[in-house]
Write an enzyme that holds these catalytic residues in place. Structure first.
Site, PDB file in Angstrom:
ATOM      1  N   GLU A  31     -25.099   5.537  -8.502  1.00 62.68           N
ATOM      2  CA  GLU A  31     -24.124   6.232  -7.654  1.00 62.68           C
ATOM      3  C   GLU A  31     -24.210   5.681  -6.241  1.00 62.68           C
ATOM      4  O   GLU A  31     -25.296   5.385  -5.734  1.00 62.68           O
ATOM      5  CB  GLU A  31     -24.362   7.735  -7.644  1.00 62.68           C
ATOM      6  CG  GLU A  31     -25.694   8.149  -7.045  1.00 62.68           C
ATOM      7  CD  GLU A  31     -25.773   9.622  -6.685  1.00 62.68           C
ATOM      8  OE1 GLU A  31     -25.417   9.947  -5.535  1.00 62.68           O
ATOM      9  OE2 GLU A  31     -26.200  10.410  -7.524  1.00 62.68           O
TER      10      GLU A  31
ATOM     11  N   LYS B 199     -27.610  18.711 -11.325  1.00 60.99           N
ATOM     12  CA  LYS B 199     -28.556  18.035 -10.431  1.00 60.99           C
ATOM     13  C   LYS B 199     -29.374  19.095  -9.699  1.00 60.99           C
ATOM     14  O   LYS B 199     -28.830  19.840  -8.876  1.00 60.99           O
ATOM     15  CB  LYS B 199     -27.753  17.172  -9.448  1.00 60.99           C
ATOM     16  CG  LYS B 199     -28.505  16.666  -8.238  1.00 60.99           C
ATOM     17  CD  LYS B 199     -27.516  15.956  -7.305  1.00 60.99           C
ATOM     18  CE  LYS B 199     -28.129  15.670  -5.944  1.00 60.99           C
ATOM     19  NZ  LYS B 199     -27.170  14.938  -5.083  1.00 60.99           N
TER      20      LYS B 199
ATOM     21  N   GLY C  35     -33.675   8.160  -5.272  1.00 62.75           N
ATOM     22  CA  GLY C  35     -33.152   7.580  -4.049  1.00 62.75           C
ATOM     23  C   GLY C  35     -34.073   6.527  -3.475  1.00 62.75           C
ATOM     24  O   GLY C  35     -34.128   5.388  -3.924  1.00 62.75           O
TER      25      GLY C  35
END
Length: 205
Positions: free
Chosen positions: A38, A127, A177
């Site tokens: 993403e 999420k 991330g």
């Protein structure tokens, strides 16, 4: 979403990535078996990055956008070729917009009330964010009341060291991330981090 997560339980969150480097980064991810990526919409020129990834990787990878805050942005992601919408918050309207565009939706939640409202709107996965504000024990408790087929993905401070605990609590996958990409990382650096994370997922399965 289930079939994608079965092949690739890691979602690479490429926050801060630039269009001129995004293809090389995803080449590295694909080579290491990370097939979901993403591009957060607070990255530089995110729609151009999504366009390039959608054109280059097509059906081989699931490409989408993160930090999607409005239904209007859903339409822009769809126009760029993205197929996944990820939000940091619990907004059923964005989930419904994603489904209207034929996209997968993985909205953010932190409580059972938010989870149930998002599932009712058609969410494909949930999420758990910020995961550092929750715990594997909390996820396990919530999974006891959520429908058994619910796909949950902790996001936030997830890395090699805590993937086993989250997996044991029932996590279907993980949004990663900084542990997989930080602005300035080379493709080789991303490949090395992806390799370690994939190995951790394999050991925790």
């Amino acid at each position: 979403m289930k079939s994608w997560l079965a092949r690739s339980p890691l979602v690479a969150i490429l926050r801060g990535v630039r269009p001129d480097e995004v293809e090389a980064i995803c080449d590295a991810l694909e080579a290491e078996g990370v097939l979901i990526a993403e591009v957060p919409l607070n990255s530089p020129d995110p729609f151009e990055s999504i366009r390039r990834l959608a054109a280059r990787f097509g059906e081989r990878m699931l490409i989408g956008a993160g930090t999607v805050m409005t239904t209007a942005k859903v339409a822009e992601v769809a126009a760029a070729g993205g197929r996944l919408i990820v939000t940091p918050h619990a907004d059923p309207a964005i989930v419904r917009a994603a489904k209207e565009h034929g996209m997968l939706a993985a909205p953010g939640f932190l409580s059972p009330a938010e989870a149930f409202s998002l599932l009712a709107a058609g969410a494909d996965a949930l999420k758990l964010f910020p995961a550092e504000g929750s715990s594997p024990a909390a996820l396990k408790a919530m999974r006891a009341v959520l429908p058994p087929e619910t796909l949950t993905l902790p996001v936030g401070s997830v890395g090699v060291e805590n993937i086993p605990a989250w997996r044991a609590a029932g996590a279907a996958g993980f949004g990663i991330g900084g542990s997989i990409y930080k602005p300035g990382d080379t493709a080789a650096a991303v490949a090395a981090k992806a390799r370690a994370l994939v190995a951790a997922c394999s050991l925790a399965s």
